[in-house]
Design an enzyme around this catalytic site. Sequence first.
Site, PDB file in Angstrom:
ATOM      1  N   HIS A 245       0.860  -1.189   0.000  1.00  0.00           N
ATOM      2  CA  HIS A 245       0.000   0.000   0.000  1.00  0.00           C
ATOM      3  C   HIS A 245       0.895   1.237   0.000  1.00  0.00           C
ATOM      4  O   HIS A 245       1.276   1.752   1.054  1.00  0.00           O
ATOM      5  CB  HIS A 245      -0.915  -0.033   1.245  1.00  0.00           C
ATOM      6  CG  HIS A 245      -1.897   1.094   1.313  1.00  0.00           C
ATOM      7  ND1 HIS A 245      -3.011   1.055   2.122  1.00  0.00           N
ATOM      8  CD2 HIS A 245      -1.933   2.298   0.688  1.00  0.00           C
ATOM      9  CE1 HIS A 245      -3.686   2.179   1.993  1.00  0.00           C
ATOM     10  NE2 HIS A 245      -3.036   2.959   1.129  1.00  0.00           N
TER      11      HIS A 245
ATOM     12  N   HIS B 117       1.493   4.837  -2.433  1.00  0.00           N
ATOM     13  CA  HIS B 117       1.166   5.709  -3.568  1.00  0.00           C
ATOM     14  C   HIS B 117       2.467   6.353  -4.021  1.00  0.00           C
ATOM     15  O   HIS B 117       3.086   7.091  -3.235  1.00  0.00           O
ATOM     16  CB  HIS B 117       0.169   6.785  -3.146  1.00  0.00           C
ATOM     17  CG  HIS B 117      -1.110   6.230  -2.583  1.00  0.00           C
ATOM     18  ND1 HIS B 117      -2.259   6.093  -3.326  1.00  0.00           N
ATOM     19  CD2 HIS B 117      -1.405   5.750  -1.342  1.00  0.00           C
ATOM     20  CE1 HIS B 117      -3.218   5.568  -2.577  1.00  0.00           C
ATOM     21  NE2 HIS B 117      -2.722   5.345  -1.360  1.00  0.00           N
TER      22      HIS B 117
ATOM     23  N   HIS C  90      -9.354   1.046  -1.277  1.00  0.00           N
ATOM     24  CA  HIS C  90      -9.344   1.719   0.018  1.00  0.00           C
ATOM     25  C   HIS C  90     -10.767   1.665   0.572  1.00  0.00           C
ATOM     26  O   HIS C  90     -11.721   2.039  -0.128  1.00  0.00           O
ATOM     27  CB  HIS C  90      -8.959   3.193  -0.131  1.00  0.00           C
ATOM     28  CG  HIS C  90      -7.502   3.457  -0.382  1.00  0.00           C
ATOM     29  ND1 HIS C  90      -6.814   2.877  -1.397  1.00  0.00           N
ATOM     30  CD2 HIS C  90      -6.617   4.251   0.276  1.00  0.00           C
ATOM     31  CE1 HIS C  90      -5.554   3.303  -1.368  1.00  0.00           C
ATOM     32  NE2 HIS C  90      -5.405   4.142  -0.353  1.00  0.00           N
TER      33      HIS C  90
ATOM     34  N   GLU D 101     -11.235   3.615   5.854  1.00  0.00           N
ATOM     35  CA  GLU D 101     -10.201   4.545   6.352  1.00  0.00           C
ATOM     36  C   GLU D 101     -10.944   5.644   7.122  1.00  0.00           C
ATOM     37  O   GLU D 101     -10.865   5.696   8.341  1.00  0.00           O
ATOM     38  CB  GLU D 101      -9.384   5.110   5.181  1.00  0.00           C
ATOM     39  CG  GLU D 101      -8.291   6.097   5.620  1.00  0.00           C
ATOM     40  CD  GLU D 101      -7.565   6.757   4.438  1.00  0.00           C
ATOM     41  OE1 GLU D 101      -8.089   6.720   3.305  1.00  0.00           O
ATOM     42  OE2 GLU D 101      -6.468   7.332   4.673  1.00  0.00           O
TER      43      GLU D 101
ATOM     44  N   ASP E   3       1.837   3.978   2.852  1.00  0.00           N
ATOM     45  CA  ASP E   3       0.816   4.830   2.240  1.00  0.00           C
ATOM     46  C   ASP E   3       1.453   5.987   1.460  1.00  0.00           C
ATOM     47  O   ASP E   3       1.649   5.878   0.255  1.00  0.00           O
ATOM     48  CB  ASP E   3      -0.171   5.324   3.311  1.00  0.00           C
ATOM     49  CG  ASP E   3      -1.530   5.701   2.762  1.00  0.00           C
ATOM     50  OD1 ASP E   3      -1.770   5.496   1.569  1.00  0.00           O
ATOM     51  OD2 ASP E   3      -2.369   6.202   3.553  1.00  0.00           O
ATOM     52  N   ASP E   4       1.754   7.096   2.130  1.00  0.00           N
ATOM     53  CA  ASP E   4       2.348   8.286   1.498  1.00  0.00           C
ATOM     54  C   ASP E   4       3.495   8.775   2.385  1.00  0.00           C
ATOM     55  O   ASP E   4       3.360   9.784   3.100  1.00  0.00           O
ATOM     56  CB  ASP E   4       1.286   9.389   1.377  1.00  0.00           C
ATOM     57  CG  ASP E   4       0.088   8.918   0.578  1.00  0.00           C
ATOM     58  OD1 ASP E   4       0.182   8.853  -0.659  1.00  0.00           O
ATOM     59  OD2 ASP E   4      -0.944   8.580   1.213  1.00  0.00           O
TER      60      ASP E   4
HETATM   61  N1  ADE Z   1      -4.420   8.770  -1.981  1.00  0.00           N
HETATM   62  C1  ADE Z   1      -3.190   8.824  -1.484  1.00  0.00           C
HETATM   63  N2  ADE Z   1      -3.200   8.468  -0.193  1.00  0.00           N
HETATM   64  C2  ADE Z   1      -4.472   8.161   0.140  1.00  0.00           C
HETATM   65  C3  ADE Z   1      -5.117   7.724   1.308  1.00  0.00           C
HETATM   66  N3  ADE Z   1      -4.474   7.518   2.460  1.00  0.00           N
HETATM   67  N4  ADE Z   1      -6.455   7.540   1.271  1.00  0.00           N
HETATM   68  C4  ADE Z   1      -7.123   7.753   0.151  1.00  0.00           C
HETATM   69  N5  ADE Z   1      -6.562   8.164  -0.992  1.00  0.00           N
HETATM   70  C5  ADE Z   1      -5.247   8.370  -1.008  1.00  0.00           C
HETATM   71 ZN    ZN Z   2      -3.590   4.817   0.476  1.00  0.00          ZN
END
Ligand code: ADE
Ligand code: ZN
Length: 345
Positions: free
Chosen positions: A15, A17, A195, A198, A276-277
């Site tokens: 997971h 991006h 997703h 969340e 994630d990011d």
């Molecule tokens: N795009 C990038 N990170 C995300 C996240 N945590 N939730 C939803 N969309 C995303």
């Molecule tokens: Zn994500």
Amino acid sequence: MTVDTLATLPKAELHLHIEGTLEPDLALELARRNSVDLPWTDLRTLSRQYQFDDLQSFLDLYYQLMAVLRTSDDFRDLMLAYLGRAARDGVLHSEIFFDPQVHMRNGLSIDTVMDGLLDGMRIGRERWGISSSLILCIVRDLPVESAQSTLDAVEHRVADLVGIGLDSAEVGYPPSLFAEVFDRAARMGLHRVAHAGEEGPSSYVSEALDLLHVERIDHGVHSADDPSLVKRLASENIPLTMCPLSNVRLHVVPEVRDLPIPSLLEAGVRVTVSSDDPAYFGGYIADNYRALRKAGLSLASLASIARNSIEASFVDAEDRARMLELHDSWKRRMEDGEKSERGNA
Ligand code: ADE
Ligand code: ZN
């Protein structure tokens, strides 16, 4: 156990991006290189923007900074920076999301984006031995027709993808909107993930399973609100790709220790951990593992989370067996080390 133990633990990242690995200094450098105007021109003022109230406030910055990515070389450099970092964190294999709709809205072709990403993935494998694959993510707060035209645009190179995902603003954009898109992606031979849970409710997780036929759930934090859903995730062996530092930075939970990871593991759910990011949330994958260790998870639980990540990946049987063997030999070394420490005491 030293801090680096968790960086040597063999794992998969499921997971991630790629646009979320755009570090602020690289964003500023690319803005200069590509003559893209941003409201911030120095690191100090840009860095001040990284305080988020919720998912949407993060997405606003994330989409704004994506505008600096203009050429295949930009996407290759972004990918290489991430893969080098992930390899240092013990990642053997990574399944990487990208958001083509946003890049196409910025005037780029799908080939510019994918050629650069794939070039970076090829070089990353040669340099660090890390394997990777691409998951095209559908931006759920854009119209469904835009998702369909994105599938039209990638149809000629579907072999370059491993799967389809669903991301962006969750609440108000339920999985049901994308049932036809995901059906079509399945017919194109793509794996399916989404997703869900969340910021959205546990019912979105059930919907993603029932209507999109997803094989993994990204995040899934709110699954824990529904005991029958937790039982279903365990009995159907549906992995969750959970991202602790992201959930804290976006206020899904107040602290890492408030995540339901121990109870989900106890219930037999195949929990995995990813970043994630990472450029936005204060840590790459090993930092997420370390945060869980600090929150009280045992080294044995973290090792089984890493094993789950390899089992839940979309690799072929031979690659999976090779990675599981690396994981198991790491575990044997750890156990031998503990025994000899006890013997010396
Ligand atoms: N795009 C990038 N990170 C995300 C996240 N945590 N939730 C939803 N969309 C995303
Ligand atoms: Zn994500």
